[in-house]
Scaffold this motif. Sequence first.
Motif, PDB file in Angstrom:
ATOM      1  N   ILE A 263       0.831  -1.209   0.000  1.00 48.72           N
ATOM      2  CA  ILE A 263       0.000   0.000   0.000  1.00 48.72           C
ATOM      3  C   ILE A 263       0.866   1.261   0.000  1.00 48.72           C
ATOM      4  O   ILE A 263       0.389   2.366   0.280  1.00 48.72           O
ATOM      5  CB  ILE A 263      -0.988   0.004   1.188  1.00 48.72           C
ATOM      6  CG1 ILE A 263      -0.252  -0.099   2.532  1.00 48.72           C
ATOM      7  CG2 ILE A 263      -2.004  -1.120   1.057  1.00 48.72           C
ATOM      8  CD1 ILE A 263      -1.184   0.014   3.750  1.00 48.72           C
ATOM      9  N   GLY A 264       2.139   1.071  -0.340  1.00 48.63           N
ATOM     10  CA  GLY A 264       3.019   2.207  -0.579  1.00 48.63           C
ATOM     11  C   GLY A 264       3.595   2.876   0.650  1.00 48.63           C
ATOM     12  O   GLY A 264       4.080   4.011   0.572  1.00 48.63           O
ATOM     13  N   LYS A 265       3.594   2.204   1.790  1.00 50.11           N
ATOM     14  CA  LYS A 265       4.119   2.803   3.020  1.00 50.11           C
ATOM     15  C   LYS A 265       5.646   2.674   3.088  1.00 50.11           C
ATOM     16  O   LYS A 265       6.227   1.670   2.656  1.00 50.11           O
ATOM     17  CB  LYS A 265       3.503   2.120   4.249  1.00 50.11           C
ATOM     18  CG  LYS A 265       2.012   2.342   4.419  1.00 50.11           C
ATOM     19  CD  LYS A 265       1.711   3.764   4.841  1.00 50.11           C
ATOM     20  CE  LYS A 265       0.232   3.976   5.105  1.00 50.11           C
ATOM     21  NZ  LYS A 265      -0.229   3.288   6.307  1.00 50.11           N
ATOM     22  N   LYS A 266       6.280   3.705   3.667  1.00 47.68           N
ATOM     23  CA  LYS A 266       7.709   3.623   3.992  1.00 47.68           C
ATOM     24  C   LYS A 266       7.829   2.933   5.343  1.00 47.68           C
ATOM     25  O   LYS A 266       7.234   3.375   6.331  1.00 47.68           O
ATOM     26  CB  LYS A 266       8.329   5.013   4.064  1.00 47.68           C
ATOM     27  CG  LYS A 266       8.466   5.712   2.727  1.00 47.68           C
ATOM     28  CD  LYS A 266       9.134   7.070   2.892  1.00 47.68           C
ATOM     29  CE  LYS A 266      10.558   6.957   3.395  1.00 47.68           C
ATOM     30  NZ  LYS A 266      11.230   8.287   3.488  1.00 47.68           N
ATOM     31  N   ILE A 267       8.618   1.864   5.391  1.00 48.72           N
ATOM     32  CA  ILE A 267       8.620   0.987   6.562  1.00 48.72           C
ATOM     33  C   ILE A 267       9.955   1.053   7.288  1.00 48.72           C
ATOM     34  O   ILE A 267      11.025   0.938   6.690  1.00 48.72           O
ATOM     35  CB  ILE A 267       8.353  -0.472   6.146  1.00 48.72           C
ATOM     36  CG1 ILE A 267       7.058  -0.551   5.339  1.00 48.72           C
ATOM     37  CG2 ILE A 267       8.277  -1.385   7.356  1.00 48.72           C
ATOM     38  CD1 ILE A 267       6.977  -1.776   4.482  1.00 48.72           C
ATOM     39  N   GLY A 268       9.859   1.205   8.615  1.00 43.67           N
ATOM     40  CA  GLY A 268      11.019   1.082   9.478  1.00 43.67           C
ATOM     41  C   GLY A 268      10.888  -0.147  10.350  1.00 43.67           C
ATOM     42  O   GLY A 268       9.798  -0.436  10.857  1.00 43.67           O
ATOM     43  N   VAL A 269      11.972  -0.890  10.506  1.00 39.06           N
ATOM     44  CA  VAL A 269      11.964  -2.097  11.344  1.00 39.06           C
ATOM     45  C   VAL A 269      13.053  -1.990  12.401  1.00 39.06           C
ATOM     46  O   VAL A 269      14.210  -1.661  12.099  1.00 39.06           O
ATOM     47  CB  VAL A 269      12.170  -3.378  10.506  1.00 39.06           C
ATOM     48  CG1 VAL A 269      12.430  -4.590  11.408  1.00 39.06           C
ATOM     49  CG2 VAL A 269      10.940  -3.646   9.635  1.00 39.06           C
ATOM     50  N   LEU A 270      12.662  -2.249  13.646  1.00 43.00           N
ATOM     51  CA  LEU A 270      13.598  -2.367  14.767  1.00 43.00           C
ATOM     52  C   LEU A 270      13.707  -3.844  15.108  1.00 43.00           C
ATOM     53  O   LEU A 270      12.734  -4.457  15.562  1.00 43.00           O
ATOM     54  CB  LEU A 270      13.076  -1.587  15.976  1.00 43.00           C
ATOM     55  CG  LEU A 270      13.106  -0.061  15.890  1.00 43.00           C
ATOM     56  CD1 LEU A 270      12.227   0.548  16.976  1.00 43.00           C
ATOM     57  CD2 LEU A 270      14.535   0.456  16.032  1.00 43.00           C
ATOM     58  N   ALA A 271      14.878  -4.424  14.868  1.00 38.78           N
ATOM     59  CA  ALA A 271      15.064  -5.861  15.090  1.00 38.78           C
ATOM     60  C   ALA A 271      16.352  -6.091  15.869  1.00 38.78           C
ATOM     61  O   ALA A 271      17.260  -5.246  15.873  1.00 38.78           O
ATOM     62  CB  ALA A 271      15.118  -6.606  13.757  1.00 38.78           C
ATOM     63  N   PHE A 272      16.429  -7.209  16.534  1.00 40.19           N
ATOM     64  CA  PHE A 272      17.656  -7.563  17.235  1.00 40.19           C
ATOM     65  C   PHE A 272      18.691  -8.044  16.226  1.00 40.19           C
ATOM     66  O   PHE A 272      18.340  -8.582  15.154  1.00 40.19           O
ATOM     67  CB  PHE A 272      17.366  -8.607  18.302  1.00 40.19           C
ATOM     68  CG  PHE A 272      16.378  -8.116  19.312  1.00 40.19           C
ATOM     69  CD1 PHE A 272      16.687  -7.050  20.151  1.00 40.19           C
ATOM     70  CD2 PHE A 272      15.113  -8.682  19.409  1.00 40.19           C
ATOM     71  CE1 PHE A 272      15.764  -6.559  21.061  1.00 40.19           C
ATOM     72  CE2 PHE A 272      14.182  -8.207  20.318  1.00 40.19           C
ATOM     73  CZ  PHE A 272      14.510  -7.142  21.137  1.00 40.19           C
ATOM     74  N   GLU A 273      19.949  -7.839  16.543  1.00 38.41           N
ATOM     75  CA  GLU A 273      21.038  -8.077  15.604  1.00 38.41           C
ATOM     76  C   GLU A 273      20.964  -9.471  14.981  1.00 38.41           C
ATOM     77  O   GLU A 273      21.249  -9.654  13.788  1.00 38.41           O
ATOM     78  CB  GLU A 273      22.381  -7.888  16.315  1.00 38.41           C
ATOM     79  CG  GLU A 273      23.594  -8.018  15.411  1.00 38.41           C
ATOM     80  CD  GLU A 273      23.615  -6.976  14.310  1.00 38.41           C
ATOM     81  OE1 GLU A 273      24.068  -7.316  13.197  1.00 38.41           O
ATOM     82  OE2 GLU A 273      23.168  -5.840  14.552  1.00 38.41           O
ATOM     83  N   GLU A 274      20.561 -10.441  15.761  1.00 37.55           N
ATOM     84  CA  GLU A 274      20.510 -11.825  15.279  1.00 37.55           C
ATOM     85  C   GLU A 274      19.476 -12.032  14.175  1.00 37.55           C
ATOM     86  O   GLU A 274      19.517 -13.044  13.458  1.00 37.55           O
ATOM     87  CB  GLU A 274      20.187 -12.767  16.454  1.00 37.55           C
ATOM     88  CG  GLU A 274      21.308 -12.911  17.475  1.00 37.55           C
ATOM     89  CD  GLU A 274      21.360 -11.803  18.507  1.00 37.55           C
ATOM     90  OE1 GLU A 274      22.169 -11.899  19.441  1.00 37.55           O
ATOM     91  OE2 GLU A 274      20.599 -10.810  18.375  1.00 37.55           O
ATOM     92  N   TYR A 275      18.557 -11.078  13.989  1.00 37.94           N
ATOM     93  CA  TYR A 275      17.463 -11.266  13.028  1.00 37.94           C
ATOM     94  C   TYR A 275      17.392 -10.177  11.971  1.00 37.94           C
ATOM     95  O   TYR A 275      16.489 -10.194  11.127  1.00 37.94           O
ATOM     96  CB  TYR A 275      16.125 -11.322  13.779  1.00 37.94           C
ATOM     97  CG  TYR A 275      16.047 -12.469  14.757  1.00 37.94           C
ATOM     98  CD1 TYR A 275      15.798 -13.769  14.335  1.00 37.94           C
ATOM     99  CD2 TYR A 275      16.263 -12.247  16.126  1.00 37.94           C
ATOM    100  CE1 TYR A 275      15.745 -14.821  15.234  1.00 37.94           C
ATOM    101  CE2 TYR A 275      16.216 -13.309  17.037  1.00 37.94           C
ATOM    102  CZ  TYR A 275      15.959 -14.578  16.581  1.00 37.94           C
ATOM    103  OH  TYR A 275      15.915 -15.627  17.465  1.00 37.94           O
ATOM    104  N   THR A 276      18.321  -9.234  11.956  1.00 38.96           N
ATOM    105  CA  THR A 276      18.238  -8.129  10.997  1.00 38.96           C
ATOM    106  C   THR A 276      18.335  -8.598   9.546  1.00 38.96           C
ATOM    107  O   THR A 276      17.778  -7.958   8.648  1.00 38.96           O
ATOM    108  CB  THR A 276      19.343  -7.087  11.260  1.00 38.96           C
ATOM    109  OG1 THR A 276      20.617  -7.748  11.289  1.00 38.96           O
ATOM    110  CG2 THR A 276      19.115  -6.362  12.580  1.00 38.96           C
TER     111      THR A 276
END
Length: 346
Positions: A263-276
């Motif tokens: 749907i055209g959203k700009k996405i930010g993800v906060l993840a732990f280093e093991e899963y980035t």
Amino acid sequence: MTYNTNTKILKNNNRDIGFAAQSLKDGKTVVFPTETVYGLGAHALDTNAVEKIFKAKGRPADNPLIIHVPCINWLRKLAVNIPKCADKLGHNFWPGPLTLILLANKETVPSTVRGGLETVAIRIPSHSIARRILEEADIPIAAPSANRSGRPSPTSFHHAYKDLNGRVDCIVDGGRTDMGLESTVLDLTSPKPVILRPGLITQKQIKSVVDAEGHKEYVGGKVLSPGTKYKHYSPRAPMTLFVGEYSNVVKVLQNKVKQEKNIGKKIGVLAFEEYTHHFRNVDKLISMGSLNSTLDIAAGLYKNLHDMDYSDVDVILAMGLGGKDDLSYAVMNRLLKACGHNIVQV
């Protein structure tokens, strides 16, 4: 209110520290680093000065402030009916990130600082700049976090400057803070001490000194402690927290990323280093640190939320932190408030 558009930037030297101390004595507002986050300080016993804090932050008047003092002797001036355990806790954890809630000396401590409560919140910070300012000013300083109300707490000069430049008189540039998470708040007015806000001084550490109950979340009524009633620590973009077994969280997060991208959203993800490595296709990916070091995750939490703000994403999707230890619980407390309890349990 007309804000000061000529906020003075001060350095970590004797002349500027002296200027900051005198400014506080003169009823002005000064932002300075503590070991936890940057604080927005004013003379705690000067009602007019304290009101400037609320105006600069846009802070609700019923949200009490923590008073920072140079030494434990100030307890007798600011509080009454002090239990014996207060001295014991102070001698074990001060200077440091522990705030004690005590019955206020209402003849000394203005109602404005107390948020209209019968109690007062007090701590002695350990950061060298904060201590030098307090010792030179020799006054109690009311100092909530140096951010606009509801926003992520500032853990660097840049964060505080971006939020409060032009709204305060002075900002002391002390670089990055050491710990990055606000103080633990312990209520000593109950029959048994109770944690009102979890932090870097854990329940286990407190119980090694005095018997205390675990954290009790705010559920309505009066605000007993800073950081308990209102939405806090929140980035501008809406944030969703995904909680559960990490492998399941990754799968659900990946599906959510696809939905938002469609749907055209700009996405930010906060993840732990093991899963980035599962989220290389998003607009902004930030590692919250390794699961092997909860202390590093805590120290970098607010920086990461600020960095998400600077990236101008439309939505933020974050991994929740598992673990049963007290520090993990404190980090999750801040994440839950940052997302406004917008949680997906997987």
